[in-house]
Each structure stands twice: as structure tokens, then as C-alpha cells.
Design a protein around this motif. Structure first.
Motif, PDB file in Angstrom:
ATOM      1  N   LEU A  91       0.877  -0.961   0.004  1.00 20.40           N
ATOM      2  CA  LEU A  91      -0.045  -0.140  -0.353  1.00 20.40           C
ATOM      3  C   LEU A  91       0.685   1.152   0.430  1.00 20.40           C
ATOM      4  O   LEU A  91       1.222   1.944   1.138  1.00 20.40           O
ATOM      5  N   GLY A  92       1.296   1.746  -1.025  1.00 21.27           N
ATOM      6  CA  GLY A  92       1.733   2.489  -1.348  1.00 21.27           C
ATOM      7  C   GLY A  92       1.072   4.121  -1.805  1.00 21.27           C
ATOM      8  O   GLY A  92       0.499   4.470  -2.414  1.00 21.27           O
ATOM      9  N   LEU A  93       1.977   5.672  -1.377  1.00 21.92           N
ATOM     10  CA  LEU A  93       1.421   6.654  -1.717  1.00 21.92           C
ATOM     11  C   LEU A  93       2.970   7.236  -2.117  1.00 21.92           C
ATOM     12  O   LEU A  93       3.885   8.163  -1.407  1.00 21.92           O
ATOM     13  N   LEU A  94       2.554   7.837  -2.820  1.00 19.93           N
ATOM     14  CA  LEU A  94       3.455   8.238  -3.905  1.00 19.93           C
ATOM     15  C   LEU A  94       3.211  10.264  -3.325  1.00 19.93           C
ATOM     16  O   LEU A  94       1.978  10.734  -4.034  1.00 19.93           O
ATOM     17  N   VAL A  95       4.522  11.209  -3.082  1.00 18.76           N
ATOM     18  CA  VAL A  95       4.380  12.317  -2.563  1.00 18.76           C
ATOM     19  C   VAL A  95       5.581  13.115  -3.331  1.00 18.76           C
ATOM     20  O   VAL A  95       6.550  13.195  -4.520  1.00 18.76           O
ATOM     21  N   ARG A  96       5.029  14.619  -4.206  1.00 16.94           N
ATOM     22  CA  ARG A  96       6.007  15.370  -5.046  1.00 16.94           C
ATOM     23  C   ARG A  96       5.545  16.367  -4.562  1.00 16.94           C
ATOM     24  O   ARG A  96       4.285  17.097  -4.267  1.00 16.94           O
ATOM     25  N   ASP A  97       6.206  17.464  -4.735  1.00 20.05           N
ATOM     26  CA  ASP A  97       5.767  19.145  -4.531  1.00 20.05           C
ATOM     27  C   ASP A  97       5.436  19.515  -5.736  1.00 20.05           C
ATOM     28  O   ASP A  97       6.161  19.127  -7.071  1.00 20.05           O
ATOM     29  N   VAL A  98       4.037  19.899  -5.698  1.00 28.96           N
ATOM     30  CA  VAL A  98       4.128  20.708  -6.677  1.00 28.96           C
ATOM     31  C   VAL A  98       3.710  22.385  -6.471  1.00 28.96           C
ATOM     32  O   VAL A  98       3.033  22.644  -5.167  1.00 28.96           O
ATOM     33  N   GLY A  99       4.545  23.049  -6.918  1.00 28.56           N
ATOM     34  CA  GLY A  99       3.734  24.248  -5.986  1.00 28.56           C
ATOM     35  C   GLY A  99       4.523  24.750  -4.912  1.00 28.56           C
ATOM     36  O   GLY A  99       3.710  25.808  -4.178  1.00 28.56           O
ATOM     37  N   GLY A 100       5.525  24.052  -5.149  1.00 27.38           N
ATOM     38  CA  GLY A 100       6.432  24.177  -3.316  1.00 27.38           C
ATOM     39  C   GLY A 100       5.557  23.009  -2.525  1.00 27.38           C
ATOM     40  O   GLY A 100       5.746  23.263  -1.042  1.00 27.38           O
TER      41      GLY A 100
END
Length: 552
Positions: free
Chosen positions: A176-185
Motif C-alpha cells: 500500500l504505497g502513497l507517492l508524494v511530490r512537490d507541486v508549486g512548493g
């Protein structure tokens, strides 16, 4: 003119090198340092007939060694989670548009689930020797029997209990994986519109990856699981959370999933059935019924959060000691037995059910799902009889919110006891009993739902694991404790615990059960749950969630 000797050439070369070092760093040569300070350097030149002394080797420049030791706690990760939680409008989609987007994704694919008789299952059959319901590949899962005994004195504190039930045996570990990345800081989480055959409304927001090992190793010979490489591949990004957590201990036998949150390295093409949302947006959606699925909720509960520095009724060491003591005082034996001839259960053409018509039944379904790795299949599902109730009682000690946790014994737990909500039951299973024989605190919670909405701090109906359970819903609640329920000295098996202590436990495996993790995610999403909004707002939210209705 005398020819330059090899020795002199070498010396000149060395002097040039030393001069380069001195120019780069005057501190490397004391003489050069004095010159730089305005002092005259006096040099003595040996006579030509005297042997030229060997020049001392140049001292190496001082370099600060690269540190290999890092802080044990990544405080930046918690701060970034808090930033995302405080941002309620995302860069890709507004929160108010998420339901419309889910409806669009539902129309983009063909979805259908039908009850069928066991004889119509494709690839599934009852084993002739045990009566267990299994797939011909030997993969996925099996439905077996379970015999659970809790011993009383002298072996354990009891009370004595002995029962039989069907159980899902699925020894493989899912992701069960959640991916995170910055969008607009601002950190955004990649959520998936995922169809599960057991969901009441079929399509809900799921983690980026939600896959069993059988699925992601393609035992079904279907398509690949999108974005899996961010969680199991060698080039994955920064890990924010990674912990093995239990599944439903009442219906699974020692099942665990790997709950992961990973910050992506670089750009990630999302795909049509995926959307980037801030944690603040997801938290808003957790106030609505049947939008965020169970697998997403359990992963969200494992996120790091800033420590508020508040105290607690029990120190962390005392809390861990109490949990250890609860595990030690319960002597529970759980063993798998044949499903065929299971005492107290009967098998028909369409269902395996309890002879009293309570608890749950095992059914079979055919599934059509255009967005899944395999678009058609059949499978068994567990279907509970009635809606469950999962509630934390909450009160303050010296201004610090505490919830009342229950050290629950469930037959499928790996380690006997995990912390659950104050109340975690299906009321229909106790309707034939007088209220005095109901589980502790159940009557208090139900009375608050019926007649005291101002005591309700949080309320929503959420579905359980839709891949294995059909129409399994629970009314999740946070209810203000009052009267004897608010005693600082609860009955054995219960303890007052702060939300930050629950967050700390959720970062480690098998401390909080899946219902407690859902409620923890809801507590994190709801400032009103800890008394930080007025009563009118709390009553309004309770009215909208009561009875399982979906907010408009």
C-alpha cells in the motif's frame, strides 16, 4: 650558460607546485603567511657547489570531512506533511471537484458486480479433503476455518472464550504505497480512483499503489501495476514512512501489508485514473462518507507529524509497558482448521453463514472492471451482517486531549493484542441481549448518536477493505466522554492515550489495529475532534454523517 640538471628541473617543478598551493591557501606555508601579513621573508640560497637540500613536502590543504552521521529524526519530513495538511486547495483539482472527477472516472469504465452461486466461480473450488475454498493456482488467498480459544486462569486472565469461524488466509505481504511530490512548493499525494468489488459505491480514492504480491507479480496474467517501481524498485525516492501493519484481525489470519509513503525523485506522469491532492484536501474528504478507502486511510495514519510537545497521562514508557502487560496476560490460541464441517456454520449454494444468522457470511461474486489489471474475474467475499460502529471516547486531562484505547484480542492478530477504538462492534450482533450484557461503552456511544449530537466530535461512514469484504461499512465516530465514561481510571484493558502517542505507535508495526488507524487518520484530519471548534459545527457535521448518508 650551464644546462639545467634533472634535479634542478624537478626542484623548480616542486617549487612551482608549492607556490600554487600557497596562492590557493596562504596558511599552507608559514613564510607565505608572513608575506601576506606584510612581513619580509628572508631566503638563503645555498652555494652552487653545495648540495641543494630536499624541499619539505607541501602540507595538504585542510578539508572538512564529509559527514556520514545524520539526525535520527527527519524533522523536515514532518514539517512538509504539516505544510501539505494546511493547504486545502490543490494545484491540479479543487476539493469540491473531486467527487465530480470520481464520477467521470466511473463513467469512463464499465463496472459491475453480481452475486453468483459458488458453483459459478471460475478457478475457485472447495477442496475435497478440507472443504477450504481456494484458487486453482494456489495464489491469492484461501477461505479456511479458524478455531480460537482464550484461556482463563491459571493460563491467562480470560475471560474464557472459544469459537469457530471462517477466515481469510493470505500469507503474502501486499504493498500500500502513497507517492508524494512537490507541486508549486507544496507536497501533493498521488491518489488513485480504484474500483473494488466490495465497495458500496465501487469507486473510491485509493493509494497510488494498492496491490497484493499475487497481483504485482502478475499471477493473474493481467496488466502491470502502475507506479510500483517507486516502492519496490532500486531507484525509489525518499522514504517518509515504511511499516508492516495488520489487516482486520477478525477476518484475516495474520495478514500484513507494507504501508509506504515515498517522495518521488523527479517528474511522475500520473495517468487518467490518478490525481495529485494535498493532505489538506484529503483531510477534507475524510469528513465525507465512502470517499477515501481503507487502504488509503491506513497509509495516511503512518505519516510523520510534528510533535506538539504536550504531555500525557501515561509516559511513552508506561504506555509501552501497559501494552506489553496486556499481551502477556492474554493466552490466546488460534489455529486454522478445515472449513468443511466448521462447528456453528453451514454451507449453502450461495453462502456460508452462521447458524444464528449473525456476524458475517461468505459469498461469491462475478466482477467486471474496465480499469483494473484484469477486467473480468470471480472471487469469494466476506459480507458482514449489519453495519459496524468504531468509536473513540475523548476527553482532556490538564487541557491535553486523550482518547480511550482498548487492548483488543482478535483471533487473526500476529501478536495477540493490538490497540483498537474504545468501541468496535456490530450492534446487530448484540441486539438479542439486554444492554447490561453489551460490550463496555457501546450503549454510551449509541446514545450519543441518537440523542446527543453535541457530543459528536467526528462522524462519517467508511467502507472496509473492498477487495475482500462486500458492503462492509462502519460508522466511525469520536465522541466526548461524560460521566463515569470519563473516569481517569478506566476498566482493565483500556487506557487514555494522546493522539501524538497514537501517531508514534503507528510508525511501528502491529500496535494499532486497522480500525484505530482509520480513526487516527480522521483525528489528524479533524481539528474539531480534539475540541478546537464550536459545538454547533460539531453537531452539524454529525447530522450530515449520521446514518451513512453522503454529504452533498
Amino acid at each position: 650558460m650551464r644546462a639545467t640538471t634533472k634535479t634542478e628541473a624537478a626542484m623548480a617543478e616542486m617549487e612551482a607546485a608549492q607556490e600554487a598551493v600557497v596562492k590557493a591557501d596562504p596558511e599552507a606555508d608559514p613564510e607565505a603567511s608572513r608575506e601576506a601579513a606584510g612581513h619580509e621573508a628572508i631566503a638563503t640560497e645555498p652555494r652552487r657547489d653545495e648540495p641543494r637540500p630536499a624541499a619539505p613536502p607541501a602540507e595538504p590543504r585542510h578539508r572538512t570531512p564529509r559527514r556520514t552521521v545524520r539526525p535520527r529524526v527527519d524533522a523536515d519530513a514532518a514539517a512538509r506533511v504539516a505544510l501539505s495538511a494546511g493547504t486545502t486547495e490543490g494545484a491540479q483539482l479543487s476539493t469540491s471537484d473531486v467527487r465530480g472527477w470520481l464520477a467521470e472516472r466511473a463513467l469512463a469504465h464499465a463496472f459491475r458486480v453480481d452475486r453468483i452461486p459458488f458453483a459459478a466461480l471460475d478457478g475457485w473450488s472447495f477442496r475435497p479433503d478440507t472443504g477450504n475454498l481456494a484458487h486453482r493456482s494456489g495464489r491469492f488467498f484461501t477461505v479456511e476455518g479458524l478455531h480460537v480459544t482464550e484461556e482463563a486462569e491459571p493460563h491467562g486472565d480470560g475471560p474464557y472464550a472459544d469459537w469457530y469461524q471462517p477466515v481469510i488466509s493470505q500469507p503474502e505481504v501486499g504493498v500500500l504505497g502513497l507517492l508524494v511530490r512537490d507541486v508549486g512548493g507544496v507536497p501533493h499525494f498521488l491518489m488513485q480512483a480504484k474500483m473494488e468489488p466490495g465497495n458500496p459505491n465501487l469507486l473510491q480514492l485509493a493509494p497510488t499503489v494498492q496491490a497484493t504480491r499475487s497481483n504485482y507479480t502478475r499471477a493473474h496474467r493481467g496488466g502491470r501495476v502502475r507506479h510500483l517501481e517507486h516502492f519496490v524498485g532500486p531507484g525509489r525516492g525518499r522514504v517518509l514512512a515504511d511499516v508492516l501493519q495488520s489487516e482486520h484481525g477478525s477476518w484475516f489470519f495474520r495478514k500484513s501489508n507494507r504501508n509506504m509513503v515515498v517522495e518521488a525523485a523527479g517528474d511522475v506522469p500520473a495517468g487518467d485514473d490518478f490525481v495529485w491532492l494535498t493532505l489538506g484536501q484529503i483531510n477534507e474528504l475524510l469528513h465525507e462518507s465512502n470517499v477515501v478507502n481503507m487502504d488509503a486511510r491506513t497509509v495516511l495514519s503512518c505519516l510523520p507529524h510534528p510533535d506538539d510537545g504536550a504531555g500525557a497521562l501515561l509516559t511513552d514508557t508506561e504506555l509501552l509497558s501497559w501494552i506489553t502487560g496486556e499481551r502477556a496476560r492474554h493466552h490466546v490460541r488460534a489455529e486454522r482448521v478445515p472449513l468443511g464441517g466448521l462447528p456453528g456454520w453451514r454451507r449453502g449454494t450461495h453462502a456460508i453463514e452462521h447458524e444464528a444468522g449473525r456476524y458475517f457470511r461468505v459469498v461469491a461474486v462475478s466482477v467486471r472492471a474496465g480499469s483494473r489489471e484484469v477486467t473480468r474475474w470471480t472471487q469469494p467475499l466476506f459480507e458482514p451482517v449489519g453495519r459496524g460502529v468504531a468509536a473513540f471516547l475523548i476527553r482532556e486531562f490538564d487541557g491535553v486531549p486523550h482518547v480511550l484505547a482498548h487492548a483488543r484480542v482478535e483471533g487473526g492478530f500476529l501478536d495477540t493484542v493490538e490497540l483498537g477504538p474504545t468501541v468496535q462492534y456490530t450492534p446487530d450482533n448484540y441486539a438479542h441481549l439486554p444492554a447490561a450484557e453489551w460490550p463496555p461503552f457501546l450503549d454510551s456511544v449509541l446514545r450519543a448518536v441518537r440523542a446527543a449530537p453535541d457530543r459528536i466530535r467526528y462522524a462519517a461512514v467508511h467502507a472496509e477493505e473492498g477487495g475482500r469484504f462486500r458492503n462492509a461499512e462502519s460508522h466511525y465516530l469520536v465522541v466526548a466522554a461524560e460521566g463515569t465514561d470519563a473516569s481517569a481510571h478506566p476498566p482493565p484493558g483500556y487506557a487514555w492515550v494522546t493522539p501524538p502517542q497514537l501517531r508514534s505507535l503507528a510508525r511501528h508495526g502491529h500496535y494499532l489495529n486497522v480500525q484505530a488507524r482509520t480513526l487516527l487518520a480522521c483525528l489528524n484530519a479533524a481539528p474539531e475532534a480534539t475540541g478546537r471548534t464550536d459545538r454547533a459545527d460539531r453537531a452539524d457535521r454529525a447530522d450530515r454523517a449520521d446514518g451513512g448518508g453522503t454529504r452533498a
